[in-house]
Design an enzyme around this catalytic site. Sequence first.
Site, short mmCIF file in Angstrom:
data_model
loop_
_atom_site.label_atom_id
_atom_site.label_comp_id
_atom_site.label_asym_id
_atom_site.label_seq_id
_atom_site.Cartn_x
_atom_site.Cartn_y
_atom_site.Cartn_z
N ASP A 1 -18.44 29.85 -24.97
CA ASP A 1 -18.35 31.18 -25.57
C ASP A 1 -19.73 31.78 -25.86
OD1 ASP A 1 -15.54 30.80 -25.57
OD2 ASP A 1 -15.66 29.80 -27.50
N GLU B 1 -8.43 38.00 -23.58
CA GLU B 1 -9.20 37.67 -24.79
C GLU B 1 -10.69 37.85 -24.49
OE1 GLU B 1 -8.34 33.56 -25.57
OE2 GLU B 1 -9.09 32.90 -23.62
#
Length: 453
Positions: free
Chosen positions: A39, A214
């Site tokens: 991430d 997402e």
Amino acid sequence: MATKRRFWTTAAAVVGLVLTVIAPARADNPIVQHIYTADPAPLVHNGRVYLYTGHDEDGSTWFTMKEWRVWSSADMVNWTDHGSPMNLATFSWAKQDAWAGQAIERNGKFYWYVPVVTKATGRPAIGVGVSDSPTGPFRDALGRPLVENGEIDPTVMIDDDGQAYLYWGNPNLSYVRLNADMISYSGGVNRIPLTTAGFGTRTGDPNRPTLYEEGPWVYKRNGLYYNVFAAKCCSEFIAYSTAPSPTGPWTYRGTVMPTQGSSFTNHPGIVDFKGSSYFFYHNGALPGGGGFTRSVAVEKFSYNSDGTIPTMTMTTTGPPAADTLNPFVRQEAETIAWGSGIETEPSSEGGMNVGYVDNGDYVKLKNVAFGNGARTFTARVASTVAGSSVEVRSGGPTGALAGTCSVPNTGGWQNWTTVSCQVSGLTGTRDLYLRFAGGSGYLLNVNWWQFGA
């Protein structure tokens, strides 16, 4: 000492991957090799890229994440490990899941927005860490969630007029208008309509008609707003939409990175740095890697003339160096382009140090500018054994030997001393290898190094 995760002793099933990933002449993606990272959220500040990531625990079979990590680079190839300046314990109200966040600077403070699961409700919420430094330490800015609707993956943007926006969501996409203090908002939580015109068409799932999944990454470039996101599931690819305003209407533009690699998730981050554009993502390319043991990588790219983003594929080479590394100033040992076998840990002298090294382990530095040549090499070291050394090499970890610095038994892994040795043959701009040699077991720690002209 911690259990060491050794890339050379992984199962035979990943031998082919090991051979392609750690070939020293070409492999510099993923950009961190000694822990799993996920991430990526890059931030450009004062001539450096600061990279905020999650940390997948070794051997994870779920998204087991307990802390966040920070890295930085001035050249996009040599990355400094700043350790973990924020973790679940930073938020006393959080229970689990140190998942994907993003940091931003405003008025000399750094705000890091992250999703965690709350103790009170058992649902994901967005917390805010704050620090006076991009590398922390970060503290809980509120002592409670900023916002909670059971969804994840915040991204933050400050528009040209000073209005800041926080976006997040899976399965929905929401945003709030942050106040100037960056830790409160006005106007309530707003829901962005997930239309097929705005976010593409997904087939096979009536509950998710659009491609949006997402991990949004929202930013502005040349008057156009971009929302780059993880699309479809599973496995995900990276797609993007654009809009004339920060709140839409959004128009789907296509694929940034198709489904590939050995992680079934992906997560985008895009910045401009030193005149070029860079796309960060994650995959499962390291030995033992996969959907729950991911690694951050980066590619250099150029926008098309009409502002669209080209489609990119994952590489093991990564971007070319955006600058040179100066060996004649003190460099932290945890500044690394590629590390084989090493680990890092907090140093008693501040920052981090390289440690847990065995015979033959090494670190690589790229694009080191030796100019007319170096004559001495100095390193800050510690050890509990005698007979180990730091070999200074170029051309590869077993390449031309420029010099050898002996490391004595200092009486402790954090009992530091400085050693120096003569070196020769290091001129021009080249890759540098510091190889560690000695007997069996852990040999030495290194805190920093520097060459003398």
